[in-house]
Design a protein around this motif. Sequence first.
Motif, mmCIF file in Angstrom:
data_model
loop_
_atom_site.group_PDB
_atom_site.id
_atom_site.type_symbol
_atom_site.label_atom_id
_atom_site.label_comp_id
_atom_site.label_asym_id
_atom_site.label_seq_id
_atom_site.Cartn_x
_atom_site.Cartn_y
_atom_site.Cartn_z
ATOM 1 N N THR A 109 0.843 -1.195 0.000
ATOM 2 C CA THR A 109 0.000 0.000 0.000
ATOM 3 C C THR A 109 0.878 1.243 0.000
ATOM 4 O OG1 THR A 109 -1.703 -1.179 1.238
ATOM 5 C CG2 THR A 109 -1.833 1.213 1.223
ATOM 6 N N THR A 110 0.488 2.242 -0.762
ATOM 7 C CA THR A 110 1.224 3.505 -0.811
ATOM 8 C C THR A 110 0.302 4.662 -0.438
ATOM 9 O OG1 THR A 110 0.698 4.023 -3.117
ATOM 10 C CG2 THR A 110 2.590 2.545 -2.706
ATOM 11 N N SER A 111 0.862 5.831 -0.336
ATOM 12 C CA SER A 111 0.087 7.010 0.062
ATOM 13 C C SER A 111 -0.971 7.386 -0.968
ATOM 14 C CB SER A 111 1.017 8.196 0.302
ATOM 15 O OG SER A 111 1.765 8.479 -0.874
ATOM 16 N N SER A 112 -0.891 6.810 -2.152
ATOM 17 C CA SER A 112 -1.888 7.111 -3.182
ATOM 18 C C SER A 112 -2.969 6.032 -3.292
ATOM 19 C CB SER A 112 -1.203 7.280 -4.543
ATOM 20 O OG SER A 112 -0.539 6.080 -4.925
ATOM 21 N N SER A 113 -2.935 5.032 -2.402
ATOM 22 C CA SER A 113 -3.868 3.907 -2.518
ATOM 23 C C SER A 113 -5.299 4.265 -2.156
ATOM 24 C CB SER A 113 -3.399 2.741 -1.640
ATOM 25 O OG SER A 113 -2.166 2.228 -2.076
ATOM 26 N N LYS A 114 -5.484 5.176 -1.218
ATOM 27 C CA LYS A 114 -6.814 5.659 -0.844
ATOM 28 C C LYS A 114 -7.765 4.531 -0.441
ATOM 29 C CE LYS A 114 -6.565 10.190 -1.677
ATOM 30 N NZ LYS A 114 -6.936 11.241 -0.690
ATOM 31 N N LEU A 115 -7.303 3.633 0.422
ATOM 32 C CA LEU A 115 -8.141 2.533 0.881
ATOM 33 C C LEU A 115 -9.083 3.002 1.985
ATOM 34 C CD1 LEU A 115 -5.548 -0.396 1.084
ATOM 35 C CD2 LEU A 115 -7.067 0.223 -0.811
ATOM 36 N N PRO A 116 -10.290 2.445 2.055
ATOM 37 C CA PRO A 116 -11.187 2.800 3.167
ATOM 38 C C PRO A 116 -10.613 2.310 4.484
ATOM 39 C CG PRO A 116 -12.116 1.009 1.877
ATOM 40 C CD PRO A 116 -10.915 1.490 1.121
ATOM 41 N N VAL A 117 -11.022 2.970 5.554
ATOM 42 C CA VAL A 117 -10.431 2.764 6.883
ATOM 43 C C VAL A 117 -11.486 2.229 7.841
ATOM 44 C CG1 VAL A 117 -9.254 3.888 8.822
ATOM 45 C CG2 VAL A 117 -8.809 4.651 6.467
ATOM 46 N N LEU A 118 -11.122 1.199 8.583
ATOM 47 C CA LEU A 118 -11.972 0.644 9.646
ATOM 48 C C LEU A 118 -11.314 0.970 10.980
ATOM 49 C CD1 LEU A 118 -14.529 -0.957 10.237
ATOM 50 C CD2 LEU A 118 -13.219 -3.060 9.961
ATOM 51 N N PHE A 119 -11.958 1.829 11.759
ATOM 52 C CA PHE A 119 -11.420 2.348 13.022
ATOM 53 C C PHE A 119 -12.064 1.587 14.170
ATOM 54 C CE2 PHE A 119 -11.384 5.288 16.616
ATOM 55 C CZ PHE A 119 -10.141 5.906 16.544
ATOM 56 N N TRP A 120 -11.268 0.769 14.864
ATOM 57 C CA TRP A 120 -11.772 -0.154 15.886
ATOM 58 C C TRP A 120 -11.672 0.446 17.278
ATOM 59 C CZ3 TRP A 120 -14.466 -4.359 16.982
ATOM 60 C CH2 TRP A 120 -14.205 -5.084 18.141
#
Length: 558
Positions: free
Chosen positions: A129-140
């Motif tokens: 993963t890189t800074s341009s991947s823009k993956l959604p985030v799951l905050f636990w």
Amino acid sequence: MLISVLFFFFPLALAAPAKRASGPTVTIAAPAATVIGSSTSGVDTFNGIPFAQPPTGSLRLKPPQPLTSALGTVTATGTAKACPQFFFQVDSSLPMDILSMILDLPIFQTVTNAGEDCLTINVNRPTGTTSSSKLPVLFWIFGGGFELGSALTYDGASLVADSITQGKPIIFVGVNYRVGGFGFLPGSEILADGSANLGLLDQRLGLKWVADNIEAFGGDPEKVTIWGESAGAISVFDQMALYDGDNTYNGKALFRGGIMNSGSIVPADTVDCPKGQGVYDTVVRNAGCASASDTLECLRGVDYTTYLDAANSVPGILGYNSAALSYLPRPDGTALTDSPEVLAEQGKYAKVPFIVGDQEDEGTIFALFQSNITTTAELVSYLLNVIFHDATQEVIEQLVASYPDDASDGSPFRTSIFNEWYPQFKRLAAILGDLTFTLARREFLEISSAINPDVPSWSYLASYDYGTPILGTFHGSDLLRVFYGILPNYASASIHSYYFSFVYNLDPNTGSGYMNWPQWSAGQQLMNFYATSATLLVDDFRSDSYNVIVSNIASLHI
């Protein structure tokens, strides 16, 4: 909660192979730092990244303070420290007494890696993963009755690995927050000082850290879903309701969706209510601060061991007082401006899509410690004098009467006359589970569907541990299936698929490949999960009890 204790002692039992000698490196800006992690089996892990100043010394029992200085190089390859823990109250039974004293000892807390300097973030991401991947985030947000638990207990690597397998790669973030008397001390002195609900404020500062820094890890700060179990699920709603629903930071929303496993609205009296003041006074007395001119400053000044012992001297959740929590979020007029059910009714919460659900037998764990209750009169007395101090005897009698004095109707449900641990056990288990979790969930869904009909929501009931002696599908029993997903069955696979679809699309159905999960407002149906299948269930069970609870909710505060 027992399952939370077990998870605390075996935090990395599922961890595997040795990690690479040189790990991935991420540079963040707020505060400036170079974070070095580790990689295993296609997942990068960064543990113990500080997101606040250490809440020690003069910052003990103060709102979390942002970091203002560069951190330099952060080696995030070890095990993050847990915040101080409150495992058990000292009980009247000898085995529990001994266990209580051992687990609450500062020395033992050191062994379990607990201490005050604990406000850190853990991040897991797909390798590459890189800074341009823009993956959604799951905050636990972890659970544990607002008394115990830690991000170290929940390694998100397996979730990230499964998200990759399913073609929906995510970034997982676990936040540490203060619990027990370090994070939720009540009392008028706390209220006047502006230092209430510190654990919730820790969580909020962690969300701000995500907004500032998660893009550097490859995440999209505009696609954050907050997720929690038990106290963590209650915290998810509280994050929705903080500041009357203002979840923005620098003009943008901190999260766009919520998932609540076993918890939503918990009606509570104010920080300075008589019960809360009693907790504060007990802690002050046991810390040796009763004669101080400023008792709160005295609590900040005593050594760690003294304060830990004092904070853990009040009734705990795994004991006779059970759900009558000493420490929990309480209205403070500023961050949490009113009781959660009132804020829900007034629409003062973030209007984001959400999933909320329960285990079928939420209350069994909480009813294990009251074996002296053998009659209806004793049950009424217990609820009136221990749990609900604001209710009248008439209301409590009406509530108890709505649950038949018949083991066949109690929890664990659908088990005939079996599993009656002691007279009134199954009845009390049903009441505590419904009041705190199952029927409180229905109330929130009815409120939200009425005042925000355009905001989608989905709900479930888990029955996949049916048949477990005494406990049934008990509170916390979803952690192995839902969090780790280690059981190769329908429940684990389908729930992961629904959740990843929700994180990506704010709809559990889009791309899930499993049966359609209707919105709750469309016929008030629950997805009823079993180990090897699922079916739809109308959410109308125990309607008599539900009507009593809703009609008297203002007096059923803890």
